[in-house]
Design an enzyme around this catalytic site. Sequence first.
Site: not given
Ligand code: SAM
Length: 214
Positions: A43, A117
């Site tokens: 994930e 995001d």
């Molecule tokens: C909007 S949150 C969604 C969190 C979770 N998946 C949920 O649905 O509740 C997006 C997550 O992706 C992580 N993220 C963003 N860009 C990333 C990257 N390039 N590599 C790993 N994680 C990333 C952010 O830090 C954040 O925790």
Amino acid sequence: MRLRNIPGAEAALREYPTFVDNPLFYKGNWKERFGNNNPIHVEIGCGKGRFINTLAERHPDINFIAVELKAEVVLRAVQRTEYKAIPNLAFVQYDASKLTELFADHEISRIYLNFSDPWPKTRHAKRRLTYKSFLNTYRQVLVADGELHMKTDNENLFEFSLNQFAAERFQMRNITFDLHQSKLAADNVMTEYEERFSSRGQRIYRVEASCVIK
Ligand SMILES: C[S@@+](CC[C@H](N)C(=O)[O-])C[C@H]1O[C@@H](n2cnc3c(N)ncnc32)[C@H](O)[C@@H]1O
């Protein structure tokens, strides 16, 4: 995901048995970390970790790895299970744009992208986790019939992603524009963001995409 900066988060992470401090060491050898040859599902951007923890409990015959960018977010995720070692679950703090540093070619079977995001500005399109450069990275680390499962509340990101999948020759199936009203709802595991958005009445979009080796 915005969380208050937690001083010492990186050091605190090392106390948790599900956290992998030296993930580059396992590139090509994740089966040794898990002690078996079971398929690996990853994930990307696990947030507070409810989704991957639930899947790991339900599917002991699959190894799950969460790759999350921010230390304070990974800390919240590993704290869910306190100091318990879970044999088929590992958390890694890393940037998914560098996934090939973590995994050898064709080492993993499935990737989950949950509520990534959206980066709504056109000039930020390359940061979206379904931008073509990311899809080519996924293709490299996924097995030949590997799958990408994506969920989002963001219609524009969904439309963008479907177009990227088509352009990069991923085969799509089980597309739904309203997951919670669809036949796929029965097996759905909600993420923290999903619960928040759907409780406000927002529809959830979902797609599965298989990568065809070019
Ligand atoms: C909007 S949150 C969604 C969190 C979770 N998946 C949920 O649905 O509740 C997006 C997550 O992706 C992580 N993220 C963003 N860009 C990333 C990257 N390039 N590599 C790993 N994680 C990333 C952010 O830090 C954040 O925790």
